[in-house]
Design an enzyme around this catalytic site. Sequence first.
Site, PDB file in Angstrom:
ATOM      1  N   GLY A  63       1.760  40.371 -19.830  1.00 19.51           N
ATOM      2  CA  GLY A  63       2.602  40.699 -20.971  1.00 19.51           C
ATOM      3  C   GLY A  63       4.082  40.697 -20.664  1.00 19.51           C
ATOM      4  N   ASP A  65       5.516  38.617 -18.166  1.00 26.63           N
ATOM      5  CA  ASP A  65       5.852  37.210 -17.934  1.00 26.63           C
ATOM      6  C   ASP A  65       4.872  36.343 -18.718  1.00 26.63           C
ATOM      7  OD1 ASP A  65       6.907  34.884 -16.923  1.00 26.63           O
ATOM      8  OD2 ASP A  65       6.079  35.123 -14.907  1.00 26.63           O
ATOM      9  N   LYS A  66       4.990  36.396 -20.050  1.00 21.21           N
ATOM     10  CA  LYS A  66       3.989  35.749 -20.897  1.00 21.21           C
ATOM     11  C   LYS A  66       3.958  34.242 -20.691  1.00 21.21           C
ATOM     12  CE  LYS A  66       3.880  39.093 -24.722  1.00 21.21           C
ATOM     13  NZ  LYS A  66       2.491  39.427 -25.092  1.00 21.21           N
ATOM     14  N   ASN A 111       3.977  48.360 -28.373  1.00 17.99           N
ATOM     15  CA  ASN A 111       4.277  46.967 -28.718  1.00 17.99           C
ATOM     16  C   ASN A 111       3.254  46.459 -29.720  1.00 17.99           C
ATOM     17  OD1 ASN A 111       2.640  44.404 -27.699  1.00 17.99           O
ATOM     18  ND2 ASN A 111       2.246  46.069 -26.234  1.00 17.99           N
ATOM     19  N   PHE A 115       0.654  38.386 -29.291  1.00 22.25           N
ATOM     20  CA  PHE A 115       0.513  37.150 -28.489  1.00 22.25           C
ATOM     21  C   PHE A 115       1.581  36.101 -28.819  1.00 22.25           C
ATOM     22  CE2 PHE A 115      -4.416  37.507 -27.734  1.00 22.25           C
ATOM     23  CZ  PHE A 115      -4.188  38.562 -26.864  1.00 22.25           C
ATOM     24  N   ASN A 139      -3.777  34.973 -17.670  1.00 22.51           N
ATOM     25  CA  ASN A 139      -4.414  35.788 -18.704  1.00 22.51           C
ATOM     26  C   ASN A 139      -4.525  34.940 -19.975  1.00 22.51           C
ATOM     27  OD1 ASN A 139      -4.420  37.583 -21.085  1.00 22.51           O
ATOM     28  ND2 ASN A 139      -4.312  39.241 -19.580  1.00 22.51           N
ATOM     29  N   ASN A 170      -8.646  38.133 -21.951  1.00 23.06           N
ATOM     30  CA  ASN A 170      -8.130  39.323 -22.633  1.00 23.06           C
ATOM     31  C   ASN A 170      -8.747  39.428 -24.020  1.00 23.06           C
ATOM     32  OD1 ASN A 170      -6.676  41.401 -23.738  1.00 23.06           O
ATOM     33  ND2 ASN A 170      -4.792  40.219 -23.997  1.00 23.06           N
ATOM     34  N   SER A 173      -6.426  43.109 -26.798  1.00 22.57           N
ATOM     35  CA  SER A 173      -5.135  43.379 -27.429  1.00 22.57           C
ATOM     36  C   SER A 173      -5.393  43.928 -28.833  1.00 22.57           C
ATOM     37  CB  SER A 173      -4.305  42.107 -27.532  1.00 22.57           C
ATOM     38  OG  SER A 173      -3.253  42.330 -28.441  1.00 22.57           O
ATOM     39  N   ASN A 175      -3.282  43.833 -31.178  1.00 20.10           N
ATOM     40  CA  ASN A 175      -2.306  43.229 -32.087  1.00 20.10           C
ATOM     41  C   ASN A 175      -2.724  41.889 -32.678  1.00 20.10           C
ATOM     42  OD1 ASN A 175      -0.480  45.413 -31.683  1.00 20.10           O
ATOM     43  ND2 ASN A 175      -0.014  44.542 -29.673  1.00 20.10           N
ATOM     44  N   THR A 176      -3.914  41.413 -32.335  1.00 20.01           N
ATOM     45  CA  THR A 176      -4.478  40.230 -32.986  1.00 20.01           C
ATOM     46  C   THR A 176      -5.704  40.720 -33.746  1.00 20.01           C
ATOM     47  OG1 THR A 176      -3.682  38.696 -31.288  1.00 20.01           O
ATOM     48  CG2 THR A 176      -5.560  37.969 -32.597  1.00 20.01           C
ATOM     49  N   LYS A 215     -10.666  41.841 -19.484  1.00 22.78           N
ATOM     50  CA  LYS A 215      -9.784  42.999 -19.704  1.00 22.78           C
ATOM     51  C   LYS A 215     -10.200  43.740 -20.959  1.00 22.78           C
ATOM     52  CE  LYS A 215      -4.907  44.267 -19.833  1.00 22.78           C
ATOM     53  NZ  LYS A 215      -3.555  43.756 -19.557  1.00 22.78           N
ATOM     54  N   SER A 243      -7.047  49.290 -18.153  1.00 21.71           N
ATOM     55  CA  SER A 243      -7.292  48.869 -19.496  1.00 21.71           C
ATOM     56  C   SER A 243      -6.033  48.272 -20.121  1.00 21.71           C
ATOM     57  CB  SER A 243      -7.697  50.094 -20.345  1.00 21.71           C
ATOM     58  OG  SER A 243      -6.550  50.921 -20.593  1.00 21.71           O
ATOM     59  N   ASN A 244      -6.237  47.799 -21.327  1.00 21.75           N
ATOM     60  CA  ASN A 244      -5.126  47.363 -22.167  1.00 21.75           C
ATOM     61  C   ASN A 244      -4.466  48.599 -22.813  1.00 21.75           C
ATOM     62  OD1 ASN A 244      -3.499  45.621 -23.844  1.00 21.75           O
ATOM     63  ND2 ASN A 244      -5.062  44.057 -23.516  1.00 21.75           N
ATOM     64  N   GLY A 266       2.226  52.919 -20.813  1.00 18.13           N
ATOM     65  CA  GLY A 266       3.108  53.775 -20.016  1.00 18.13           C
ATOM     66  C   GLY A 266       2.453  55.117 -19.740  1.00 18.13           C
ATOM     67  N   GLY A 295      -0.351  53.304 -17.218  1.00 22.34           N
ATOM     68  CA  GLY A 295       0.447  54.494 -16.935  1.00 22.34           C
ATOM     69  C   GLY A 295       0.823  54.735 -15.486  1.00 22.34           C
TER      70      GLY A 295
HETATM   71  C1  LIG Z   1       5.316  44.793 -24.121  1.00 16.39           C
HETATM   72  C2  LIG Z   1       3.910  44.642 -23.643  1.00 16.39           C
HETATM   73  C3  LIG Z   1       3.243  43.439 -23.819  1.00 16.39           C
HETATM   74  C4  LIG Z   1       1.947  43.285 -23.360  1.00 16.39           C
HETATM   75  N1  LIG Z   1       1.317  42.078 -23.513  1.00 16.39           N
HETATM   76  C5  LIG Z   1       0.072  41.901 -22.988  1.00 16.39           C
HETATM   77  C6  LIG Z   1      -0.561  40.630 -23.061  1.00 16.39           C
HETATM   78  O1  LIG Z   1      -0.006  39.651 -23.549  1.00 16.39           O
HETATM   79  N2  LIG Z   1      -1.813  40.526 -22.543  1.00 16.39           N
HETATM   80  C7  LIG Z   1      -2.466  41.574 -21.957  1.00 16.39           C
HETATM   81  O2  LIG Z   1      -3.594  41.419 -21.478  1.00 16.39           O
HETATM   82  N3  LIG Z   1      -1.866  42.786 -21.860  1.00 16.39           N
HETATM   83  C8  LIG Z   1      -0.629  42.957 -22.355  1.00 16.39           C
HETATM   84  N4  LIG Z   1      -0.014  44.185 -22.246  1.00 16.39           N
HETATM   85  C9  LIG Z   1      -0.783  45.324 -21.660  1.00 16.39           C
HETATM   86  C10 LIG Z   1      -0.463  45.513 -20.192  1.00 16.39           C
HETATM   87  O3  LIG Z   1      -0.861  44.392 -19.440  1.00 16.39           O
HETATM   88  C11 LIG Z   1      -1.179  46.759 -19.652  1.00 16.39           C
HETATM   89  O4  LIG Z   1      -2.573  46.566 -19.736  1.00 16.39           O
HETATM   90  C12 LIG Z   1      -0.823  48.017 -20.419  1.00 16.39           C
HETATM   91  O5  LIG Z   1       0.525  48.006 -20.813  1.00 16.39           O
HETATM   92  C13 LIG Z   1      -1.075  49.280 -19.571  1.00 16.39           C
HETATM   93  O6  LIG Z   1      -0.303  49.285 -18.397  1.00 16.39           O
HETATM   94  P1  LIG Z   1       1.106  50.047 -18.290  1.00 16.39           P
HETATM   95  O7  LIG Z   1       0.911  51.431 -18.837  1.00 16.39           O
HETATM   96  O8  LIG Z   1       1.437  50.037 -16.835  1.00 16.39           O
HETATM   97  O9  LIG Z   1       2.068  49.259 -19.099  1.00 16.39           O
HETATM   98  C14 LIG Z   1       1.289  44.362 -22.718  1.00 16.39           C
HETATM   99  C15 LIG Z   1       1.965  45.570 -22.529  1.00 16.39           C
HETATM  100  C16 LIG Z   1       3.260  45.723 -22.985  1.00 16.39           C
HETATM  101  C17 LIG Z   1       3.963  47.033 -22.765  1.00 16.39           C
END
Ligand SMILES: Cc1cc2nc3c(=O)[nH]c(=O)nc-3n(C[C@H](O)[C@H](O)[C@H](O)COP(=O)(O)O)c2cc1C
Length: 364
Positions: A63, A65-66, A111, A115, A139, A170, A173, A175-176, A215, A243-244, A266, A295
């Site tokens: 997420g 480095d998409k 967020n 995608f 991913n 994945n 998410s 958001n889809t 995931k 997890s996501n 977070g 987190g």
């Molecule tokens: C801004 C943002 C964009 C994300 N985009 C993706 C994504 O495209 N694909 C995915 O599998 N997870 C995505 N994630 C989820 C993260 O990979 C991760 O699973 C989640 O944020 C929990 O970890 P963290 O608390 O360390 O951020 C995204 C997270 C954030 C904050």
Amino acid sequence: MRDALWPILRAGLFRIDPETAHGLSISGLKTGLAPACALPADPRLKIELAGLSFSNPLGLAAGYDKNAEVPEAMLRLGFGFTEIGTVTPRPQQGNPRPRLFRLVADQGVINRFGFNNEGHAAAFSRLRPLPASALVGINIGANKDATDRVADYVAGIRTFYSVARYFTANISSPNTPGLRDLQGRESLRILLDAVLAARDEEAQKAGRSVPVFLKIAPDLTDEGLDDIAAEVLASKLDGIIVSNTTLSRDGLLDQATAREAGGLSGKPLFEKSTIVLAKMRKRLGPAFPIIGVGGIHSPETAAEKIRAGADLIQLYSAMVYEGPGLPARIVRGLSDLCNRDNLTSIREIRDTKLDHWALKNVAP
Ligand SMILES: Cc1cc2nc3c(=O)[nH]c(=O)nc-3n(C[C@H](O)[C@H](O)[C@H](O)COP(=O)(O)O)c2cc1C
């Protein structure tokens, strides 16, 4: 950039819209401004998993480095591996802006990107020149308007096979619309069958098998976790990422931002994602590869994920608050822990708090 400069840079970045700040950070990394951090290789942190050799257990989560713009720069920050994407076959815009929010009081992020990405071809063109030693995972996801979602995942496997060190499917998410339905038992079986068959075919051609991870979301019931575990164990899947982001808004201080739709990540996600991780470790057994995410923001929270059952760990959101020095600080902290507790491998702490975490209940 030295750690001492981070508070100044952070103050500047927090004055601008989060998505613009994210874009600036990618541009900064592309220019090579972030120096390589000279982390000495610590053999106690080395992890062999799913046929891969990780120099340390900490990776960058998907997420950030998409579009595969800065994988090598991220590895230079101290990460043992990095995951690009989510990439979908065709480019797509994602949801309208604003779609990324900081919850500063909670050190969380919401967020609802949906995608947004430049599509397979653009990411692939950037990845081709990478050296084999760069441990980069891909991913993969489905376009929002896909008529056959499973086919989009299969296309990801085929397109990136020559450059992927591992794949993450994945399906979690938020958001889809409808994507998380792929976690249901029947849908998951169909997805895993198709994705792993494509992997096996490509492996035959290439003479090299690339591991595939799945995931999952943290917002699953115990029965949902049972179903996933049963399907995963019946398949040839190589690992699971837990997890996501979560749809929960439990216990947040920033109630105004908490009302934004999207996935929360977070610090506020740590507890929930760690409980689900431990529950999956219980269900999948000690030999199954698990990557713990959600987190992590310090050496102590990184170690706690391993104690709860993770072989490898990833983070993203804490970089927003702690800056680019965080991965090196965590990796050094894990070495310090090995010194302090006389460990010959960081693996020795895995599962030492499995019951503690698995027996906790997830807040809604
Ligand atoms: C801004 C943002 C964009 C994300 N985009 C993706 C994504 O495209 N694909 C995915 O599998 N997870 C995505 N994630 C989820 C993260 O990979 C991760 O699973 C989640 O944020 C929990 O970890 P963290 O608390 O360390 O951020 C995204 C997270 C954030 C904050």
